[in-house]
Design an enzyme around this catalytic site. Structure first.
Site, short mmCIF file in Angstrom:
data_model
loop_
_atom_site.label_atom_id
_atom_site.label_comp_id
_atom_site.label_asym_id
_atom_site.label_seq_id
_atom_site.Cartn_x
_atom_site.Cartn_y
_atom_site.Cartn_z
N GLU A 34 -12.62 -2.39 11.94
CA GLU A 34 -12.61 -1.70 10.65
C GLU A 34 -13.73 -2.19 9.72
OE1 GLU A 34 -8.84 -1.92 8.65
OE2 GLU A 34 -9.63 -1.00 6.82
N GLU A 93 0.83 -1.21 0.00
CA GLU A 93 0.00 0.00 0.00
C GLU A 93 0.86 1.26 0.00
OE1 GLU A 93 -2.66 -0.73 3.36
OE2 GLU A 93 -3.98 -1.90 2.08
N ASP A 146 -8.25 -9.16 4.36
CA ASP A 146 -8.04 -8.03 5.26
C ASP A 146 -9.14 -7.91 6.30
OD1 ASP A 146 -6.94 -5.82 6.35
OD2 ASP A 146 -7.45 -4.45 4.73
C1 GCV Z 1 -2.56 0.55 8.44
C2 GCV Z 1 -5.95 -2.19 5.50
C3 GCV Z 1 -6.41 -0.92 6.15
C4 GCV Z 1 -5.28 0.09 6.24
C5 GCV Z 1 -4.13 -0.55 7.02
C6 GCV Z 1 -3.70 -1.82 6.28
C7 GCV Z 1 -2.60 -2.57 7.01
O1 GCV Z 1 -5.66 -1.96 4.16
O2 GCV Z 1 -7.52 -0.41 5.47
O3 GCV Z 1 -5.77 1.22 6.91
O4 GCV Z 1 -3.04 0.33 7.13
O5 GCV Z 1 -4.81 -2.68 6.18
O6 GCV Z 1 -2.93 -3.51 7.72
O7 GCV Z 1 -1.45 -2.22 6.87
#
Ligand code: GCV
Length: 681
Positions: free
Chosen positions: A395, A288, A367
């Site tokens: 989340e 990411e 995720d």
């Molecule tokens: C901290 C997902 C979440 C992100 C998070 C990522 C991760 O994509 O939406 O906010 O980033 O996981 O675990 O690194």
């Protein structure tokens, strides 16, 4: 005070049966007994707890030597095993930070090898009293199942929290590290459930957070680390893989470059000079948008090991995340599969990581969805330290506006048999180190705390924070036992309160699963904020194709004919998932494209199942609300009000989910409801 005490509020227990045992406390074998020592912290906690719950002033005798303690007078004895006389304590089979809590004649003994063990024994005693359980003839020997029991905070230095639903950070504000009474009360809360390591900043390390490991912040971090140390907790930080460039002025961060390796050595030496008990780093790399070794055509083992070698002389650890995938993938390509990514990226590196590197693996391949299979890396990796990562922050499970008790989900993950060994190897066995004799391993969880009055936004979400710690300590505990403990500690041991709250908690994850996306398909949430329904919402699939829904059916074919993901599991799991008949139904659409008229084991068609579960989910929320209303007079008024406000949001949201999802599938399939209900809105 702008926050409550969570489950350590020590409300009064009337008519506790065994008060006699608790009025005097003797300390034996304890060398250090000063503020700052864990034993000091533990004794103070016990004295306060007994005073708060039973109104007894405990007299503490710190000179205690076993021989001098009168054998005919009641009292608690806290004793640290003398390491030079190990044989005297061998019969107790204490391991690591384990403890023994046992009644011996007139005495209640708390015995441990370490100071942390004493503290954990003390909290066990406190839990027993809070639950109004007798300690008469008690005998409990507990050794922690997992060596590492960590929390990961995704707190940013401006005070915001990534995926935080409980206010702002209490670790950072305006780019500064904050250390105050709340730091201590936080440490106290999490130590009481066995947490022994905390990463305080977001894995996405940006801007000032990269500088946390420099002089600018080390002084303040030391203050925090000292407070944590009083509770047996080690401080960790997330580090930026590109730190040698971003703060070191180097032109590259290539892990095989000597200059880069030396930069890390120097940096880490300074960190340990300031904070000798520092735990180490958590790293998110090549994911990411975060920097990582791929830029230099290096592997993740190269990346992790350069840090590990610099940390090794100080006993530091590198926790390296396996959440590595290409978020730019084209979802119209039916063969490319995000679910495959962690395994594809890491399996070839098994055995190539240094001893002080731990791979931290999210519970599922995607995720933190409400339902996913377990990550096939568990059971795939055989020569690498591993940690299970779960997410307490909700989340994708209602963001602490919905009640969703997650312990049952994590238990399913821990109980999953990976068949890494012919005799079986559960994930709980692998991450505890039992399967491969490892010591650097355990569990980590993304925390759900913030500076809200109640710490967790939703009062009932504290059950997940509490439960995570208890489960990481003892993976054999049942979801029900954990929930009961939390209810007794936080509110009351009275049957009605325990029963109703227990019903709510145990109903909540299945309910959330019913009214959201069906049978493991996942992701049907609004993009970016991940709250509320949006059938084509997944932000990394701008074509709206990932769920493969069409007029005939839906689901992702992950068999050999499809993406081949199911083949990442050991047998017999691979075959179980390949075959639509043996694939567990709750994961049917994760592994298979299924027609709407396919008959499930219940006899219902897939489409009818989707309609029905969405109605059921809403009625489950209504049931939970009724159960909560029934205990109104038995819990504090402010808690009742806050929880009812959240329930109102949850009910609205559940209805919205029901209507959007059902409408979508009605329009796609054109199939009427078997019961004649109006399906579309
Ligand atoms: C901290 C997902 C979440 C992100 C998070 C990522 C991760 O994509 O939406 O906010 O980033 O996981 O675990 O690194």
């Amino acid at each position: 005070m702008c926050y409550n005490k969570g489950w350590l509020n020590y409300h009064r227990i009337e008519h506790y049966p065994d008060v006699d045992l608790l009025s005097k406390l003797y300390l034996c074998g304890v060398k250090d007994y000063l503020p700052g020592d864990i034993t000091f912290t533990a004794v103070k906690e016990l004295v306060n707890a007994i005073n708060g719950m039973l109104n007894i002033d405990v007299e503490v005798d710190i000179q205690g030597q076993r021989e001098l303690i009168p054998s005919d007078k009641y009292g608690i004895i806290i004793e640290r095993c003398n390491p030079e006389k190990e044989e005297e304590f061998a019969e107790y089979k204490l391991v690591g930070d384990g403890f023994l809590l046992k009644q011996c004649g007139f005495h209640l003994l708390i015995l441990a090898r370490t100071e942390s063990g004493i503290m954990y024994g003390v909290f066990e005693l406190i839990r027993r009293i809070a639950s109004n359980q007798s300690i008469n003839q008690v005998e409990i020997l507990e050794n922690p199942k997992n060596p590492l029991r960590m929390l990961n905070h995704w707190d940013n230095m401006d005070g915001s929290i990534e995926r935080g639903y409980s206010g702002n950070s209490f670790f950072f504000e305006d780019k500064e590290v904050v250390v105050n009474d709340r730091t201590k009360d936080y440490a106290r809360l999490i130590a009481s459930v066995g947490i022994n390591g905390v990463v305080i900043n977001n894995v996405n390390v940006r801007a000032e957070a990269t500088e946390l490991i420099t002089d600018r912040y080390l002084g303040k971090l030391k203050e925090m680390a000292d407070i944590f140390a009083n509770y047996g907790i080690r401080l960790f930080v997330s580090a930026n893989f590109a730190a040698p460039m971003e703060i070191g002025g180097l032109s590259l961060a290539d892990p095989l470059d000597e200059g880069v390796a030396n930069w890390w050595k120097d940096c880490i030496r300074k960190v340990y000079e300031a904070i000798p008990g520092f735990g180490g780093f958590l790293i998110k790399a090549d994911s990411e948008g975060r920097p990582g070794p791929f830029t230099y055509n290096r592997t993740h083992a190269d990346g992790a090991n350069v840090l590990a070698r610099a940390l090794k002389p100080y006993g530091g650890l590198v926790v390296w995340r396996c959440f590595v995938y290409n978020c730019q993938q084209d979802w119209r390509d039916y063969k490319t599969d995000r679910a495959r990514a962690a395994y594809d990226n890491f399996i070839g590196l098994d055995g190539k990581f240094d001893e002080n590197v731990i791979l931290q693996i999210k519970n599922g391949p995607m995720d933190f969805q409400v339902r996913e299979p377990v990550s096939p890396l568990f059971g795939g990796l055989k020569n690498t330290n591993q940690m299970l990562e779960v997410q307490i922050a909700q989340e994708y499970t209602g963001q602490q506006r919905h009640v969703c008790y997650l312990i049952p989900m994590w238990k399913e993950v821990l109980d999953f048999n990976t068949y890494a060994k012919p005799e079986g190897a559960k994930i709980a066995d692998i991450v505890s180190g039992r399967t491969y004799g490892q010591v650097n391993c355990g569990m980590a969880a993304v925390a759900n705390t913030g500076n809200d009055y109640n710490w967790t936004g939703h009062d009932l979400a504290a059950a997940n924070l509490y439960g995570y710690g208890r489960l990481a300590w003892n993976t054999d505990m049942s979801s029900e036992a954990i929930a009961k403990e939390w209810i007794c500690m936080t509110y009351s041991y009275k049957d009605k309160v325990v029963n109703n709250l227990l019903q709510i908690l145990l109903k909540s994850w299945p309910a959330y699963e019913k009214y959201t996306s069906p049978l493991g398909i996942g992701w049907m949430v609004n993009p970016n904020n991940h709250y509320g329904p949006n059938v084509d919402g997944y932000e990394y699939d701008r074509w709206g194709t990932y769920h493969r829904a069409d007029r005939n059916g839906l689901g992702v074919d992950r068999t050999k004919e499809g993406t081949g993901y199911a083949q990442q599991y050991n047998e017999p799991n691979a075959s179980m998932y390949e075959n639509i008949e043996t694939c567990p139904e709750e994961l049917l659409l994760f592994f298979h494209y299924v027609r709407y008229d396919y008959k499930l084991k219940s006899g219902k068609t897939l489409i009818q199942h989707i309609y029905d579960t969405h109605f059921e989910g809403v009625s489950d929320v209504e049931d939970m609300i009724r159960s909560f209303e029934e205990i109104k007079s038995m819990i504090p008024e402010d808690v009742y009000q806050r929880v009812m406000e959240r329930f109102a949001m949850q009910l609205d949201s559940a209805k919205e989910w029901r209507d959007r999802i059902n409408t979508y599938f009605y329009r796609k399939s054109g199939v009427e409801d078997a019961y004649g209900r109006k399906i579309y809105k």
